[in-house]
Write a protein that holds these residues in place. Structure first.
Motif, PDB file in Angstrom:
ATOM      1  N   LYS A 341    -113.358  61.921  54.213  1.00 15.83           N
ATOM      2  CA  LYS A 341    -111.914  61.824  54.462  1.00 15.83           C
ATOM      3  C   LYS A 341    -111.287  63.213  54.530  1.00 15.83           C
ATOM      4  O   LYS A 341    -111.827  64.185  54.000  1.00 15.83           O
ATOM      5  N   SER A 342    -110.143  63.266  55.182  1.00 17.31           N
ATOM      6  CA  SER A 342    -109.345  64.492  55.227  1.00 17.31           C
ATOM      7  C   SER A 342    -107.908  64.135  54.864  1.00 17.31           C
ATOM      8  O   SER A 342    -107.557  62.957  54.733  1.00 17.31           O
ATOM      9  N   VAL A 343    -107.071  65.170  54.705  1.00 18.87           N
ATOM     10  CA  VAL A 343    -105.669  64.977  54.323  1.00 18.87           C
ATOM     11  C   VAL A 343    -104.789  65.477  55.458  1.00 18.87           C
ATOM     12  O   VAL A 343    -104.978  66.579  55.973  1.00 18.87           O
ATOM     13  N   SER A 344    -103.808  64.673  55.850  1.00 18.69           N
ATOM     14  CA  SER A 344    -102.896  65.083  56.912  1.00 18.69           C
ATOM     15  C   SER A 344    -102.048  66.264  56.433  1.00 18.69           C
ATOM     16  O   SER A 344    -101.818  66.424  55.223  1.00 18.69           O
ATOM     17  N   PRO A 345    -101.561  67.118  57.358  1.00 15.85           N
ATOM     18  CA  PRO A 345    -100.714  68.253  56.954  1.00 15.85           C
ATOM     19  C   PRO A 345     -99.479  67.821  56.169  1.00 15.85           C
ATOM     20  O   PRO A 345     -99.080  68.491  55.214  1.00 15.85           O
ATOM     21  N   GLU A 346     -98.886  66.684  56.563  1.00 11.26           N
ATOM     22  CA  GLU A 346     -97.686  66.202  55.861  1.00 11.26           C
ATOM     23  C   GLU A 346     -98.012  65.800  54.418  1.00 11.26           C
ATOM     24  O   GLU A 346     -97.263  66.112  53.488  1.00 11.26           O
ATOM     25  N   ALA A 347     -99.145  65.107  54.243  1.00 13.48           N
ATOM     26  CA  ALA A 347     -99.550  64.715  52.887  1.00 13.48           C
ATOM     27  C   ALA A 347     -99.899  65.946  52.056  1.00 13.48           C
ATOM     28  O   ALA A 347     -99.589  66.018  50.855  1.00 13.48           O
ATOM     29  N   MET A 348    -100.530  66.934  52.697  1.00 13.47           N
ATOM     30  CA  MET A 348    -100.891  68.157  51.972  1.00 13.47           C
ATOM     31  C   MET A 348     -99.645  68.880  51.475  1.00 13.47           C
ATOM     32  O   MET A 348     -99.647  69.470  50.394  1.00 13.47           O
ATOM     33  N   GLU A 349     -98.556  68.825  52.240  1.00 12.71           N
ATOM     34  CA  GLU A 349     -97.299  69.444  51.806  1.00 12.71           C
ATOM     35  C   GLU A 349     -96.834  68.855  50.479  1.00 12.71           C
ATOM     36  O   GLU A 349     -96.415  69.572  49.567  1.00 12.71           O
ATOM     37  N   HIS A 350     -96.890  67.517  50.382  1.00 16.63           N
ATOM     38  CA  HIS A 350     -96.469  66.850  49.140  1.00 16.63           C
ATOM     39  C   HIS A 350     -97.402  67.216  47.985  1.00 16.63           C
ATOM     40  O   HIS A 350     -96.949  67.440  46.856  1.00 16.63           O
ATOM     41  N   LEU A 351     -98.691  67.286  48.269  1.00 17.93           N
ATOM     42  CA  LEU A 351     -99.659  67.631  47.225  1.00 17.93           C
ATOM     43  C   LEU A 351     -99.457  69.065  46.743  1.00 17.93           C
ATOM     44  O   LEU A 351     -99.604  69.360  45.556  1.00 17.93           O
ATOM     45  N   MET A 352     -99.098  69.937  47.684  1.00 18.27           N
ATOM     46  CA  MET A 352     -98.847  71.336  47.324  1.00 18.27           C
ATOM     47  C   MET A 352     -97.561  71.493  46.520  1.00 18.27           C
ATOM     48  O   MET A 352     -97.450  72.364  45.651  1.00 18.27           O
ATOM     49  N   ALA A 353     -96.568  70.657  46.813  1.00 17.94           N
ATOM     50  CA  ALA A 353     -95.256  70.795  46.165  1.00 17.94           C
ATOM     51  C   ALA A 353     -95.225  70.196  44.763  1.00 17.94           C
ATOM     52  O   ALA A 353     -94.359  70.549  43.960  1.00 17.94           O
ATOM     53  N   TYR A 354     -96.152  69.313  44.445  1.00 15.97           N
ATOM     54  CA  TYR A 354     -96.170  68.628  43.152  1.00 15.97           C
ATOM     55  C   TYR A 354     -96.569  69.614  42.045  1.00 15.97           C
ATOM     56  O   TYR A 354     -97.364  70.529  42.270  1.00 15.97           O
ATOM     57  N   SER A 355     -96.024  69.430  40.844  1.00 19.16           N
ATOM     58  CA  SER A 355     -96.263  70.390  39.761  1.00 19.16           C
ATOM     59  C   SER A 355     -97.532  70.104  38.953  1.00 19.16           C
ATOM     60  O   SER A 355     -97.914  70.919  38.113  1.00 19.16           O
TER      61      SER A 355
END
Length: 463
Positions: A341-355
């Protein structure tokens, strides 16, 4: 005329179509006591491998004819316990993931770095010794991430591991303290000996002394036989004492005595047993505060705190999130036998922003859940749990990062704020550096300097 004595030492096979790479790498390895054989094509490498199985293989990816990935697959089919290091100057994330899935020992980017080669061959030598003694091959516990904080931890391990000093690791729950301890052990002269771990917080106070020091039959109710403790089991190896801040004062005193005298007595026995153990301790508590309130012994603290390590929380090294996710996705593909599996750029944004309050452990658990539950090949925003995608959660995470959580000085807090601000604006502008520079009102060249200073790679984060 006498025959020249044959060279001894472990054998390395170098497979690369660049003669200069083979020559320079052979020189480095021979200086460290290795014998070297070179091959300039994949097929020649297979022939050399079959003729004289090596103890480590350095394998280039891009070669005419049979490429490195094909060679790796063939080598692993013949023998799985030989470490194969993949080398490339033009590798992609997909190539690295594929090599990892096929069992590559590690990945080297060209131009080759001596600092990265030496630990690899040291570990390969230990693996050779374990095979010859009939032991199991060492399990690799990778420290993932290239943030400045992780680079510093890796450098510390290289310096400290061979020197046999005791280590105290501090950090929040889930930051990877045991992984650091395993890496210290694996890079040390004790690597072929046991690594024994004990979670001090998980053992009841009335049982922890038995766990640590062992007991003889009849020592207490339920002691139906003799049992060796963790110190004995770790003899000549490493004992990892996790959450040592939760240990009772009475047990702390006994631990201190064993560390000072290097000998112990099992519960119920008066026989003295000598032990040679390297102790690595870890805690998520402030031991200085524990000393002040009387819950932790000051003399034990100074005995353990020979070399201090501090693992920062994941929110303070957000640039490592992408690397960790890709690593866990590749690992889960193998462990769960699920499609990659891979992660979409939009989903990666949320994962990056989470603390990530649960740190790396929370991230790994989420990746495992997504690998199991998401039916498609790409993880989308709608597949993420609500706490990562809600506007409130996103704003809380941004505020936490921007506020410079964990910063000990005003300068650090300002740096944390600027870094979080740049990351946020890069995400808003689809990781386009020119657009981001225009949006925040600075020169593109100035933004590039800041990106290098903060170790931010927009191309990697966009993938």
């Amino acid at each position: 005329m006498k025959d020249k004595p044959k060279k001894t030492g472990p054998l390395a096979l170098i497979v690369d179509d660049e003669v200069a790479i083979c020559t320079s790498l052979s020189g480095v390895l021979e200086d460290e006591g290795w014998r070297c054989v070179s091959a300039h094509s994949g097929r020649q490498g297979m022939i050399e491998y079959k003729a004289n199985p090596p103890d480590i293989v350095f394998l280039d990816v891009w070669m005419p004819g049979m490429d490195g990935i094909e060679v790796l697959q063939s080598l692993k089919e013949m023998r799985d316990d030989i470490p194969v290091v993949i080398m490339s100057g033009h590798a992609t994330i997909e190539t690295a993931v594929k090599a990892t899935k096929l069992g590559a020992f590690d990945f080297l980017e060209k131009p080759l770095s001596l600092d990265k080669i030496l630990p690899m061959i040291a570990q390969a030598r230990v693996m050779k010794e374990r095979r010859e003694k009939g032991g199991l091959p060492l399990k690799r516990h990778d420290l993932i991430g290239d943030s400045p904080a992780m680079q510093q931890i890796k450098k510390q391990i290289k310096v400290v591991a061979p020197r046999n000093a005791w280590v105290l690791i501090t950090g929040e729950n889930g930051t990877g303290k045991e992984v650091v301890a395993m890496n210290v052990h694996a890079s040390s002269s004790r690597a072929a000996k046991p690594f024994i771990a004990l979670n001090c917080a998980a053992i009841p106070e009335n049982l922890i002394e038995s766990e640590l020091f062992g007991h003889v039959k009849g020592a207490f109710t339920g002691a139906t036989g003799t049992q060796r403790g963790k110190f004995e089991l770790a003899h000549e190896g490493t004992l990892f004492l996790d959450e040592i801040g939760d240990m009772a004062l009475k047990t702390q005193a006994k631990i201190l005595r064993v560390l000072q005298e290097r000998q112990l007595e099992r519960l119920g026995d008066d026989e003295t047993i000598a032990v040679d153990v390297r102790v690595i301790a870890a805690t998520n508590k402030d031991l200085a505060e524990g000393i002040r309130d009387g819950s932790f012994r000051e003399d034990l603290f100074y005995r353990l705190n020979v070399v201090p390590f501090h693992l920062p929380p994941l929110r303070e090294r957000a640039e490592d999130v992408c690397d960790l996710i890709r690593h866990f996705l590749a690992a889960m593909t193998v462990e769960l036998k699920e499609p990659e599996k891979s992660v979409s750029p939009e989903a990666m944004e949320h994962l990056m922003a989470y603390s990530w309050p649960g740190n790396v452990r929370e991230l790994r658990n989420l990746v495992e859940r997504l690998c199991i539950m998401v039916p498609g090949e790409v993880i989308q925003v709608e597949d993420l749990p609500e706490q990562l995608t809600s506007a409130a959660a996103r704003e809380d995470s941004r505020a936490a990062n921007a506020a410079g959580m964990g910063a000990s000085t005003l300068k650090e807090a300002k740096s944390d704020f600027e870094r979080a601000y740049i990351l946020d604006k890069l995400q808003e502008n689809a990781w386009n550096v020119s657009k981001t520079a225009e949006a925040i009102g600075i020169e593109r060249s100035n933004l590039h300097r800041k990106l290098r200073a903060y170790n931010i790679d927009p191309k990697r984060l966009k993938e």
